[in-house]
Design a protein around this motif. Structure first.
Motif, short mmCIF file in Angstrom:
data_model
loop_
_atom_site.label_atom_id
_atom_site.label_comp_id
_atom_site.label_asym_id
_atom_site.label_seq_id
_atom_site.Cartn_x
_atom_site.Cartn_y
_atom_site.Cartn_z
N ASP A 66 0.78 -1.25 -0.06
CA ASP A 66 0.01 0.02 -0.05
C ASP A 66 0.70 1.22 0.07
OD1 ASP A 66 -2.35 -1.66 0.05
OD2 ASP A 66 -2.61 -1.36 2.17
N GLY A 67 2.12 1.15 -0.05
CA GLY A 67 2.92 2.27 -0.26
C GLY A 67 3.32 2.95 1.28
N GLU A 68 3.36 2.22 2.27
CA GLU A 68 3.70 2.66 3.42
C GLU A 68 5.03 2.14 3.79
OE1 GLU A 68 0.70 2.05 6.77
OE2 GLU A 68 -0.87 2.16 5.40
N ILE A 69 5.61 2.86 4.83
CA ILE A 69 6.77 2.55 5.40
C ILE A 69 6.62 1.93 6.78
CG2 ILE A 69 8.71 3.59 6.89
CD1 ILE A 69 8.33 6.30 5.39
N LEU A 70 7.48 0.67 6.77
CA LEU A 70 7.40 -0.23 7.69
C LEU A 70 8.56 0.03 8.62
CD1 LEU A 70 5.77 -2.35 9.11
CD2 LEU A 70 7.18 -4.00 7.69
N ALA A 71 8.57 0.52 9.87
CA ALA A 71 9.78 0.57 10.51
C ALA A 71 10.24 -0.48 11.69
CB ALA A 71 9.78 2.12 11.40
N LEU A 72 11.45 -0.59 11.79
CA LEU A 72 11.84 -1.91 12.53
C LEU A 72 13.05 -1.69 13.16
CD1 LEU A 72 11.01 -3.53 9.40
CD2 LEU A 72 10.86 -5.62 10.71
N LEU A 73 12.83 -2.19 14.56
CA LEU A 73 14.05 -2.16 15.17
C LEU A 73 14.84 -3.66 15.38
CD1 LEU A 73 12.99 0.04 18.21
CD2 LEU A 73 14.16 0.69 16.28
N VAL A 74 16.24 -3.64 14.89
CA VAL A 74 16.64 -5.23 14.73
C VAL A 74 17.77 -5.53 15.67
CG1 VAL A 74 16.29 -5.20 12.30
CG2 VAL A 74 18.49 -4.16 12.96
N ASP A 75 17.75 -4.62 16.92
CA ASP A 75 18.82 -5.09 17.94
C ASP A 75 18.48 -5.66 19.20
OD1 ASP A 75 17.59 -2.64 18.35
OD2 ASP A 75 19.41 -1.54 19.38
N GLN A 76 17.38 -6.24 19.10
CA GLN A 76 16.80 -7.27 20.14
C GLN A 76 17.18 -8.49 20.02
OE1 GLN A 76 13.94 -5.79 22.79
NE2 GLN A 76 15.53 -4.44 22.85
N HIS A 77 17.31 -9.17 21.01
CA HIS A 77 17.68 -10.59 21.05
C HIS A 77 16.48 -11.21 20.34
CE1 HIS A 77 18.82 -14.96 22.06
NE2 HIS A 77 17.63 -15.13 22.44
N ALA A 78 16.76 -12.05 19.18
CA ALA A 78 15.65 -12.87 18.67
C ALA A 78 15.67 -14.36 18.74
CB ALA A 78 15.54 -12.74 17.13
N ARG A 79 15.13 -15.11 19.45
CA ARG A 79 15.03 -16.26 19.80
C ARG A 79 15.18 -17.29 18.56
NH1 ARG A 79 10.76 -18.16 23.90
NH2 ARG A 79 11.51 -16.33 24.78
N GLN A 80 14.36 -17.01 17.68
CA GLN A 80 14.56 -17.87 16.39
C GLN A 80 15.22 -16.93 15.45
OE1 GLN A 80 10.33 -18.88 15.86
NE2 GLN A 80 10.57 -20.69 17.12
N GLY A 81 15.98 -16.13 15.50
CA GLY A 81 16.65 -15.29 14.59
C GLY A 81 17.84 -15.84 14.18
N LEU A 82 18.70 -15.35 13.38
CA LEU A 82 19.89 -15.94 12.78
C LEU A 82 21.23 -15.22 13.56
CD1 LEU A 82 20.00 -17.51 10.17
CD2 LEU A 82 20.74 -15.44 9.11
N ASP A 83 22.11 -16.05 13.69
CA ASP A 83 23.57 -15.68 14.29
C ASP A 83 24.29 -14.91 13.21
OD1 ASP A 83 23.68 -16.59 16.97
OD2 ASP A 83 23.79 -18.18 16.67
N VAL A 84 24.32 -13.40 13.71
CA VAL A 84 24.88 -12.52 12.95
C VAL A 84 26.14 -11.59 14.12
CG1 VAL A 84 24.84 -10.58 11.21
CG2 VAL A 84 23.06 -12.28 11.34
N PRO A 85 27.19 -11.53 13.53
CA PRO A 85 28.23 -10.78 14.40
C PRO A 85 27.44 -9.36 14.74
CG PRO A 85 29.35 -11.74 12.63
CD PRO A 85 27.77 -11.96 12.36
N PHE A 86 27.55 -9.07 16.00
CA PHE A 86 27.25 -7.72 16.38
C PHE A 86 28.39 -7.14 17.32
CE2 PHE A 86 24.72 -4.53 19.04
CZ PHE A 86 24.46 -3.73 18.17
N PHE A 87 29.22 -6.23 16.72
CA PHE A 87 30.52 -5.76 17.43
C PHE A 87 31.16 -7.01 17.51
CE2 PHE A 87 28.02 -2.34 19.13
CZ PHE A 87 28.73 -1.14 18.79
N GLY A 88 31.40 -7.86 16.43
CA GLY A 88 32.35 -9.09 16.39
C GLY A 88 31.83 -10.45 17.14
N HIS A 89 30.73 -10.24 17.93
CA HIS A 89 30.24 -11.48 18.40
C HIS A 89 28.86 -11.87 18.07
CE1 HIS A 89 33.29 -10.68 21.56
NE2 HIS A 89 32.90 -9.28 21.52
#
Lengths: 84, 295
Positions: free
Chosen positions: B186-209
């Motif tokens: 519908d042409g809207e903006i979806l705003a997300l914060l991606v820096d919270q622990h995601a139990r089912q997320g992907l392991d990606v380095p954040f500050f090298g860890h």
């Protein structure tokens, strides 16, 4: 809709669902009349499935069309429209 | 709900009402100072959260020793107090062009000005992320994804006080799995914060860890092909901000879902790290970002 083509797509679709979905269920029981809602996807797992369906069939679906579908049969119809 | 929990929720609710009364009665500068002081008080009182913050700051490598980490942590706690006031008094900032300096690359500007194009905007708990969402809503409606607060009374109060404009919060969990896709369509903006622990997320380095990271933003980009960018809204001075949007982050699909998602999340984490390194005292350090697998 070609019945043979439909059943072949359904078999491939079941395989994708089996591989993509986190939830364990009897994917062989999924039929064209199965509702999407009953498959238990959430806003994230639906994205995983869509990505994998597109890769499996080598097509790009219009996401807005996909979210309008209510049954597995309608998804199969969309795939056939896109040449699957 | 257990009786003691109901009492705690009621106490929290009245504490929040008291805070809001102070915010309403005081002029903005004084309200900011007051909220900063409350943030500092929270830092002193909440020992478990303080330990998490100090440990995170040291692990991220933005402080060389525990004393420096404590100083950053306390400043960040004060910052979070002022974020609350700034968000509640956001009209003062948003209506004054001198209060927000904006940097938007041409490719993002083109998307913002196209009413048919949705946009995924990613940020972290840095600076004043909510002001960023409110400011961007002058172009298109913005839906910010949020987890409901544990206290429903405080949640209701917070929602009733948030300036509306074209900005709204939507719950993270909802029975409709296709709602994010529809919103972007519908042409809207979806705003997300991606820096919270995601139990089912992907392991990606954040500050090298390795850190379990939410994949929703990346997957939405890959599946809907909606443009994606990263935003920061750093406080440059009291009630004055720099809103910076990155150029569009694009990833052609390789057929390997996790590899595609990881590449996007690495880029997003890298941009967030860059912002935090510049202003470590504007980041929410008290969140257990690097949880062990069993936690």
């Amino acid at each position: 809709m070609d019945g043979n083509g439909t059943s072949q797509i359904l078999v491939r679709l079941r395989d994708v669902l089996r591989d993509s979905a986190v939830e364990e269920r009897d994917w062989d029981a999924v039929a064209p009349e199965t509702t999407i809602e009953s498959l238990g996807f959430d806003s994230l797992t639906i994205l995983d499935v869509l990505y994998d369906v597109e890769e499996e069939f080598g097509i790009a679906l219009e996401p807005k069309q996909v979210v309008k579908t209510r049954t597995v049969g309608e998804i199969i119809g969309l795939l056939q429209q896109h040449g699957a | 709900m257990a009786f003691h929990l109901r009492v705690i929720h009621l106490l929290e609710y009245w504490a929040a009402r008291l805070l809001l009364l102070g915010v309403d009665l005081l002029p903005p500068a004084a309200a900011s100072r007051w909220a900063g002081w409350l943030g500092s008080l929270w830092w002193t009182a909440d020992r478990p959260r303080r330990r998490v913050a100090i440990s995170n700051i040291l692990r991220a490598g933005v402080a060389g020793d525990p004393a420096a980490a404590r100083a950053i942590g306390r400043a960040a706690a004060r910052h979070m107090g002022t974020v609350l006031v700034e968000s509640l008094k956001s009209a003062l900032v948003l209506d004054d062009p001198d209060r927000v300096r904006v940097r938007i690359p041409d490719d993002v500007q083109a998307v913002l000005e196209d009413p048919d194009q949705g946009l995924i905007v990613v940020s972290g708990h840095f600076g004043n992320w909510e002001l960023a969402g409110q400011w961007l809503s002058r172009y298109k409606p913005v839906a910010g994804i949020s987890r409901p607060m544990n206290n429903p009374r405080v949640q209701e109060l917070a929602l009733s006080r948030r300036p509306r404009h074209g900005f709204r919060m939507i719950p993270k969990y909802d029975p409709d799995p296709g709602r994010f896709i529809k919103l972007l369509g519908d042409g809207e903006i979806l705003a997300l914060l991606v820096d919270q622990h995601a139990r089912q997320g992907l392991d990606v380095p954040f500050f090298g860890h390795p850190a379990k990271t939410h994949t929703t933003a990346a997957m939405l980009h890959l599946v809907t092909r909606a443009p994606l960018c990263f935003a920061t809204c750093r406080r440059a001075a009291p009630m004055t901000f720099e809103l910076t949007l990155s150029p569009l982050i694009e990833r052609q699909r390789s057929g390997e879902r996790n590899a595609d998602v990881e590449a996007i999340l690495l880029a997003l984490n890298g941009l967030l790290e860059e912002a935090i390194r510049r202003d470590p005292d504007q980041y929410l350090w008290g969140h257990r970002r690097w949880r062990r697998r069993t936690e």
